[in-house]
Write an enzyme that holds these catalytic residues in place. Structure first.
Site, short mmCIF file in Angstrom:
data_model
loop_
_atom_site.label_atom_id
_atom_site.label_comp_id
_atom_site.label_asym_id
_atom_site.label_seq_id
_atom_site.Cartn_x
_atom_site.Cartn_y
_atom_site.Cartn_z
N CYS A 869 4.73 -5.71 -23.66
CA CYS A 869 5.08 -7.20 -23.76
C CYS A 869 6.56 -7.46 -23.77
O CYS A 869 7.00 -8.27 -23.17
CB CYS A 869 4.30 -7.88 -24.60
SG CYS A 869 2.53 -7.78 -24.41
N ILE A 870 7.31 -6.53 -24.46
CA ILE A 870 8.68 -6.53 -24.64
C ILE A 870 9.64 -5.58 -23.91
O ILE A 870 10.64 -5.37 -24.21
CB ILE A 870 9.11 -6.95 -26.00
CG1 ILE A 870 8.38 -5.80 -26.99
CG2 ILE A 870 8.48 -8.37 -26.63
CD1 ILE A 870 8.96 -5.89 -28.36
#
Length: 902
Positions: A869-870
């Site tokens: 996600c990051i």
């Protein structure tokens, strides 16, 4: 009866023992009650001394009381233990027990305990145990004691609406003016929660109604902000200053308007509230506009009619940042003040337009005012009386005069010199009329289109008056665009809705850089979404119900889920979960698009066939073997359109001809090479050679195999009777190309575009070439290690100079492109790089760099992990390059897809 027996000690030992550590309750001094009771009953009290008898009777009395009350009758030793023991009785308001326990105790009733260091009095006030509170006060509890946050018992009772506690505390001289660490007094707490009845009780003990917190807010400010009408009325009736300002210049009216407290407005206005600006220049009216509180704004306008004069100017300044809120207010006003609102907007638009044409005016301010006013006007107008646009007719006439003047100016500048020299001359002379006014003129043209479109009976076509204007003034417009083609992106977005006019400027638009068009594309794609409130509702719905798919049935599950969702809801938010996997968020969404787009080309669905190059795909002309093939093509289009809308990449490449179909660009014979290279060479040969004397006997027909049956298809009506010759061979080649590349798969193309255009309008996507569309959809398949490294950040203790980091990039440099793709998939959830490289990696909050962070190395089984996600890769602090290389290859080979707990 339970008998407790232990040998009674001798009198000498009793006299000599330390009574502070031993006694009748100690384990070494217990009496057999069954033996002693008969002795006492017979009056033989001489068995033990009189003092011992007294102690024994006291013990017996306490024992009986304890049994009757089902608790001990003495507090534990120590203030901390005693306070916590008493707390349970306070919670239950068992005041008799509290009084009894305190009666024979040395407990300090002002002992503070717990995380916030409160005394029992504050606990009683907080829970509303009025009788216990009274007992504690009688035993000397301090009514003005402040806990670690500065709250007194009176604060807590007021906050929770415990009226009896408040009254009792006031009887014991609790100070209502004490403020906590935030500056809140008892009156503030009552105002926050609307405790009007308790406030009335309190006001008999308070003389200063303007007591301020540390932000300068009075109880009236607080009550107005929270919408407590009765509390506001009580304070106003008792003399509270309705126009008192806070440190930031806010009055009670500001607070009511800022928070949309409709019911608070009438009493404030009745008591003389003024419409004043705060220190930042914000007025109650502008606060209503920025918050979208139309009903509150209506109340203000009814009370201050003069505000109508400033309504439109204030709105135009706020529109860009608070579009939905401002439009919500105007829609509310429009219901009851239709003509007034429209006329005000039209007049302001006309005035702003004339000021814009004035060279001395501030361009940025005037263009924003003009475009905002026209936008509000044209959005609100729902047909009917066209006279509301009359004030603008003078502006349109002035625009026409300016266009005539500019045409003469251009021709004069072009006389006797080359066009290039003329353009350079204009650009270098800041005083030249063209150089100063061209941007302003284009902004007026945009406003002219919007107004004409409002009056256009056929909303899907270009307004006739505007179309005529463009045709007559194309010379000037072409010149202005050649001088500064950026004005198309600034002012000519209307071209996207005017296909007939767009055709004249499409080449100019495509001549701009890809990055410029990319930004313009998304600016228009994401503009003017639905109201923020509707967006939040849809987002919350999607958050609670993500699309759930099984990894081994990703195509079927995704298709079923997409059929249940409208394109509008998917535009605002989309969340995906793989069943029986732990991951969720942006990384999972990226992987879903990646996996699903690849699955769309699975031969089992017969939707796409592989082209001759083995790398790209083309719609299968025989896809009808699957009865649901058109629904699936529509689904495939929706997936690619949704991915492009959300700036996600897909793991599939199509033939150039299919990208052309998506864009609406005609195919040509060179596109045939992707599916039949040899046939494409034959077509090329026909075009390159004279076929007049060859006797090919070709007609405008072809034979094709349809499920094993040969059929003759005419390329055009009567084609079987038309021979191909030197004059018409180009037409023949084009028609054959269209048959092979388009007509044979037209239903599939139409279904795909239907799904795709549900998210991406055709008018927008046409500004790209087929090569650029491929970049937008699929990104870069070749991974540049240097670009990757230059856009990587480090955390957790790693730096670019760390040994492990140097080893990592050494590993990456040694990987094949396929290995790098697997590593990228493992780390980000996507196997492709955006067309602008690693600087454009996206996360939930926008774009972010790739990140490598530290993990401690614990044992030989430790593998790298990732938070997709990051875009974060987590690498343990491996002891050697060989260890890192081995573990990294295992991780990306076994974990490039799928999520589990780490």
């Amino acid at each position: 009866m339970c008998n407790k027996t232990i040998t009674k000690p001798q009198h000498t030992s009793i006299r000599n023992q330390d009574r502070g550590s031993r006694g009748w309750n100690s384990p070494t001094f217990k009496i057999n009650l069954s033996v002693v009771r008969p002795i006492f009953c017979t009056g033989l009290r001489t068995v033990i001394s009189g003092n011992l008898y007294s102690v024994y009777m006291d013990h017996l009395y306490k024992l009986a009381r304890s049994l009757r009350s089902a608790r001990t009758i003495q507090l534990p030793e120590g203030n901390e233990a005693a306070a916590r023991y008493l707390m349970s009785f306070v919670f239950g308001n068992q005041h008799r027990s509290v009084a009894d326990l305190l009666g024979n105790s040395n407990f300090d009733v002002n002992y503070a305990f717990g995380r916030v260091e409160r005394i029992l009095l504050q606990i009683a006030a907080n829970v509303g145990s009025a009788e216990c509170l009274s007992v504690l006060l009688k035993h000397g509890s301090d009514p003005n004691y402040q806990d670690i946050s500065g709250c007194t018992a009176l604060h807590l009772a007021a906050r929770n609406g415990k009226r009896r506690c408040v009254q009792k505390l006031l009887e014991y001289k609790a100070d209502p003016t004490i403020r906590n660490n935030e500056g809140l007094s008892t009156m503030h707490w009552l105002a926050v929660n609307g405790r009007a009845e308790i406030l009335i009780d309190l006001l008999s003990h308070v003389t200063d109604l303007e007591l301020e917190d540390y932000q300068g807010q009075t109880p009236l400010h607080v009550a107005s902000k929270n919408g407590h009408k009765k509390t506001v009325q009580v304070l106003l009736e008792r003399g509270a200053d309705v126009n008192k300002v806070t440190h930031a210049g806010y009055t009670a009216l500001h607070f009511a308007c800022r928070h949309g407290q409709r019911d608070i407005i009438p009493p404030l206005l009745e008591y003389g509230a003024h419409h004043l600006p705060n220190k930042e220049g914000g007025t109650p009216m502008t606060l209503c506009l920025s918050g979208g509180y139309g009903a509150v704004l209506q109340s203000l306008l009814n009370h201050f009619p003069r505000l109508y004069n400033t309504l439109v100017p204030a709105s135009t300044k706020l529109l860009r940042q608070h579009y939905d809120a401002v439009m919500s207010c105007f829609r509310h006003l429009y219901v009851t003040n239709k003509l007034t609102i429209l006329n005000s907007l039209a007049e302001f638009s006309a005035n702003s337009g004339f000021q814009l044409l004035s060279v001395s005016s501030d361009y940025d301010i005037q263009v924003a005012n003009f475009k905002s006013a026209v936008e509000i006007l044209t959005v609100l107008y729902e047909g009917g009386d066209a006279a509301v646009f009359q004030p603008l007719e003078i502006l349109w006439k002035s625009l026409e005069e300016w266009m005539v003047f500019l045409e003469d100016e251009i021709k004069e500048n072009n006389s006797g010199e080359s066009d290039q020299n003329a353009v350079e001359n204009v650009a270098s002379d800041s005083r030249n009329v063209l150089a100063v006014t061209h941007d302003r003129i284009c902004a007026i043209i945009e406003g002219f289109y919007l107004c004409m479109q409002c009056l256009n009976e056929t909303k899907t076509s270009t307004p006739a008056r505007f179309k005529e204007f463009i045709q007559h003034r194309r010379y000037v417009i072409n010149y202005l665009i050649e001088k500064d083609s950026q004005i198309i992106f600034k002012h000519f977005s209307f071209l996207l809705n005017c296909a007939d006019i767009m055709a004249h400027f499409l080449n100019v638009i495509k001549g701009r850089s890809f990055n410029e068009r990319h930004d313009w594309f998304y600016e228009n794609l994401h503009s003017k979404r639905v109201k923020e409130a509707e967006q939040r509702i849809r987002m919350n719905t999607r958050l609670s119900n993500p699309i759930m798919v099984r990894r081994d049935h990703v195509f079927e599950d995704s298709c079923d889920a997409m059929e249940k969702e409208s394109p509008d809801s998917l535009k605002f938010y989309i969340s995906v979960l793989f069943k029986d996997e732990e991951g969720m968020g942006a990384g999972v969404l990226r992987e879903w698009f990646d996996v699903l787009s690849n699955e769309i080309c699975n031969p089992e669905y017969a939707l796409f066939t592989q082209s001759d190059d083995g790398c790209t795909f083309q719609p299968n002309s025989n896809s009808a073997i699957n009865p649901d093939h058109l629904n699936y093509f529509c689904f495939a289009g929706r997936i690619l359109g949704l991915a492009l809308y959300h700036k996600q990449l897909v793991n599939v490449y199509f033939t150039r001809s299919f990208y052309k179909h998506i864009l609406g660009i005609p195919v040509d014979y060179t596109d045939v090479a992707s599916i039949d290279p040899e046939y494409a060479k034959n077509l090329q040969w026909i075009l390159d050679n004279d076929i007049s004397e060859l006797g090919l006997d070709l007609t405008f027909t072809v034979e094709t195999d349809v499920f094993g049956s040969m059929q003759e298809i005419e390329l055009k009506p009567g084609g079987s009777d038309i021979l191909v010759n030197e004059e018409n061979k180009a037409e023949y080649v084009q028609l054959v190309t269209e048959l092979r590349m388009t007509r044979a798969i037209q239903p599939q193309i139409d279904a795909f575009r239907q799904g795709f255009n549900a998210f991406i309008p055709q008018s927008l996507i046409q500004i790209f070439t087929e090569e650029e569309l491929e970049l937008l959809l699929s990104g870069l398949s070749e991974i540049d290690s240097d670009d990757w490294r230059s856009h990587t950040k480090y955390s957790g203790g790693y730096t670019e100079d760390s040994e492990v980091i140097k080893w990592f990039w050494q590993c990456v440099q040694g990987m094949s492109n396929g290995g790098k793709i697997m590593l990228l998939q493992f780390s980000t959830g996507c196997s492709r790089v955006p067309h602008r490289g690693f600087s454009q990696l996206h996360t939930v909050g926008g774009k972010a760099n790739f990140v490598i962070t530290y993990l401690p190395y614990r044992d030989d089984d430790e593998l790298p992990t990732a938070s997709t996600c990051i875009n974060m890769l987590k690498i343990p602090d491996y002891p050697s390059y060989e260890c890192l290389d081995q573990k990294l290859k295992i991780a990306i080979r076994c974990g490039s897809q799928g999520y589990a707990k780490t």
